[in-house]
Scaffold this active site. Sequence first.
Site, PDB file in Angstrom:
ATOM      1  N   GLY A   1      44.818 -55.333   3.268  1.00  0.00           N
ATOM      2  CA  GLY A   1      44.120 -54.620   4.342  1.00  0.00           C
ATOM      3  C   GLY A   1      45.023 -54.231   5.496  1.00  0.00           C
TER       4      GLY A   1
ATOM      5  CD  GLU B   1      44.650 -55.631  -1.564  1.00  0.00           C
ATOM      6  OE1 GLU B   1      45.697 -55.244  -2.137  1.00  0.00           O
ATOM      7  OE2 GLU B   1      44.318 -55.247  -0.429  1.00  0.00           O
TER       8      GLU B   1
HETATM    9  N1  CAA Z   1      43.925 -64.318   4.925  1.00  0.00           N
HETATM   10  C1  CAA Z   1      43.782 -65.531   5.517  1.00  0.00           C
HETATM   11  N2  CAA Z   1      44.818 -66.304   5.934  1.00  0.00           N
HETATM   12  C2  CAA Z   1      46.052 -65.805   5.721  1.00  0.00           C
HETATM   13  C3  CAA Z   1      46.293 -64.559   5.120  1.00  0.00           C
HETATM   14  C4  CAA Z   1      45.137 -63.785   4.701  1.00  0.00           C
HETATM   15  N3  CAA Z   1      45.251 -62.573   4.148  1.00  0.00           N
HETATM   16  N4  CAA Z   1      47.628 -64.349   5.043  1.00  0.00           N
HETATM   17  C5  CAA Z   1      48.209 -65.447   5.592  1.00  0.00           C
HETATM   18  N5  CAA Z   1      47.269 -66.310   6.021  1.00  0.00           N
HETATM   19  C6  CAA Z   1      47.461 -67.607   6.658  1.00  0.00           C
HETATM   20  C7  CAA Z   1      47.948 -68.655   5.658  1.00  0.00           C
HETATM   21  O1  CAA Z   1      46.857 -69.211   4.945  1.00  0.00           O
HETATM   22  C8  CAA Z   1      48.624 -69.643   6.581  1.00  0.00           C
HETATM   23  O2  CAA Z   1      47.630 -70.443   7.195  1.00  0.00           O
HETATM   24  P1  CAA Z   1      47.857 -72.069   7.334  1.00  0.00           P
HETATM   25  O3  CAA Z   1      49.056 -72.176   8.226  1.00  0.00           O
HETATM   26  O4  CAA Z   1      46.591 -72.526   7.965  1.00  0.00           O
HETATM   27  O5  CAA Z   1      48.100 -72.577   5.967  1.00  0.00           O
HETATM   28  C9  CAA Z   1      49.219 -68.769   7.667  1.00  0.00           C
HETATM   29  O6  CAA Z   1      48.517 -67.513   7.598  1.00  0.00           O
HETATM   30  C10 CAA Z   1      50.697 -68.482   7.428  1.00  0.00           C
HETATM   31  O7  CAA Z   1      50.841 -67.977   6.112  1.00  0.00           O
HETATM   32  P2  CAA Z   1      51.887 -68.598   5.041  1.00  0.00           P
HETATM   33  O8  CAA Z   1      52.091 -70.045   5.306  1.00  0.00           O
HETATM   34  O9  CAA Z   1      51.421 -68.189   3.677  1.00  0.00           O
HETATM   35  O10 CAA Z   1      53.199 -67.795   5.463  1.00  0.00           O
HETATM   36  P3  CAA Z   1      54.420 -67.373   4.534  1.00  0.00           P
HETATM   37  O11 CAA Z   1      55.470 -66.833   5.440  1.00  0.00           O
HETATM   38  O12 CAA Z   1      54.807 -68.499   3.607  1.00  0.00           O
HETATM   39  O13 CAA Z   1      53.854 -66.174   3.603  1.00  0.00           O
HETATM   40  C11 CAA Z   1      52.664 -64.116   3.200  1.00  0.00           C
HETATM   41  C12 CAA Z   1      53.460 -64.965   4.204  1.00  0.00           C
HETATM   42  C13 CAA Z   1      53.568 -63.650   2.039  1.00  0.00           C
HETATM   43  C14 CAA Z   1      52.139 -62.907   3.953  1.00  0.00           C
HETATM   44  C15 CAA Z   1      51.490 -64.967   2.613  1.00  0.00           C
HETATM   45  O14 CAA Z   1      50.768 -65.540   3.701  1.00  0.00           O
HETATM   46  C16 CAA Z   1      50.508 -64.153   1.817  1.00  0.00           C
HETATM   47  O15 CAA Z   1      50.780 -63.845   0.653  1.00  0.00           O
HETATM   48  N6  CAA Z   1      49.320 -63.824   2.376  1.00  0.00           N
HETATM   49  C17 CAA Z   1      48.237 -63.173   1.676  1.00  0.00           C
HETATM   50  C18 CAA Z   1      48.524 -61.686   1.484  1.00  0.00           C
HETATM   51  C19 CAA Z   1      47.390 -61.045   0.689  1.00  0.00           C
HETATM   52  O16 CAA Z   1      47.075 -61.414  -0.434  1.00  0.00           O
HETATM   53  N7  CAA Z   1      46.749 -60.027   1.297  1.00  0.00           N
HETATM   54  C20 CAA Z   1      45.662 -59.301   0.684  1.00  0.00           C
HETATM   55  C21 CAA Z   1      44.343 -59.885   1.137  1.00  0.00           C
HETATM   56  S1  CAA Z   1      42.953 -59.199   0.249  1.00  0.00           S
HETATM   57  C22 CAA Z   1      42.637 -57.720   1.033  1.00  0.00           C
HETATM   58  O17 CAA Z   1      43.299 -57.321   1.961  1.00  0.00           O
HETATM   59  C23 CAA Z   1      41.463 -56.977   0.433  1.00  0.00           C
HETATM   60  C24 CAA Z   1      41.165 -55.635   0.984  1.00  0.00           C
HETATM   61  O18 CAA Z   1      41.635 -54.614   0.528  1.00  0.00           O
HETATM   62  C25 CAA Z   1      40.232 -55.475   2.116  1.00  0.00           C
END
Ligand code: CAA
Length: 258
Positions: free
Chosen positions: A109, A132
């Site tokens: 997003g 996603e």
């Molecule tokens: N939603 C909720 N929380 C999230 C998040 C998300 N999309 N992305 C990161 N966070 C949170 C993590 O859970 C973490 O929280 P805690 O400290 O409480 O555990 C905090 O942010 C820091 O994240 P990381 O510890 O994972 O940080 P990192 O540097 O190791 O990794 C990252 C960074 C690669 C961005 C990894 O956080 C990640 O892969 N995030 C998810 C990305 C993702 O899948 N996005 C798509 C979401 S679905 C969507 O967007 C659908 C749509 O089209 C509307």
Amino acid sequence: MTDTPILVSTEGRVGLIRLNRPAQLNALNDALMDALGAALLAFDADPGVGAIVITGSDKAFAAGADIAAMADWDYMDVYQSAFITRNWEAIRQVRKPVLAAVAGFALGGGCELALACDIVVAAESARFALPEIKLAMLPGAGGTQRLPRAIGKAKAMDMCLSARMLDAQEADRYGLVSRVVPDAELLDRTLALAAQIASFSLPALMAIKESVNRAWESSLTEGILFERRELYARFASADAHEGMQAFLDKRKPAFQHR
Ligand code: CAA
């Protein structure tokens, strides 16, 4: 500070919105998207604002929709509440230019939010992906539609199906972003660009934005017809006459945004 999902300010004729959930890498939950939509519409209605900038933190523009919020929802939850449609799409109503200043992660997003902006300025650290598929989800905030229009089907399929992440230079080459700048200069350079844009005639800016957006959504013939009507409408604008006369007088134009 983290209780406030966005921070809003103005600099001259530029409205600035900073996404402010740093502990969650600006994951886009309802509170944030409601606030973002309201701030965008308020700036759009403010005659003192000519352009809007959306930015995030150094580490993340936004890491996507809030996965923790979505994890327990079922079909009826999202269908009946019109998830995405009810608040994310406020940006589509904005008639003034909207610029994204992107550093760090713009994922899911977050990437889709950048794609919904008119100009994307990327820091060298910017990373773009639609991951996603890793969640068995789908880029559902316009990603499957805007990305192929922006970068073509081959690159869009690669990003959507394999979760491929682009760095800033790749995103620039493929046409996902408008410019790449050093991280330390991201906000200043984007605000300067927004200030330059906001110094131009607002009705002309809005007509150009509407016309370029038509190119995405209509045939060439329909788009050209729309563009021609918008060109003719410029002749009813005080600013267009002022702009042309100022050129002939060799002076700076004084636009009234009318
Ligand atoms: N939603 C909720 N929380 C999230 C998040 C998300 N999309 N992305 C990161 N966070 C949170 C993590 O859970 C973490 O929280 P805690 O400290 O409480 O555990 C905090 O942010 C820091 O994240 P990381 O510890 O994972 O940080 P990192 O540097 O190791 O990794 C990252 C960074 C690669 C961005 C990894 O956080 C990640 O892969 N995030 C998810 C990305 C993702 O899948 N996005 C798509 C979401 S679905 C969507 O967007 C659908 C749509 O089209 C509307």
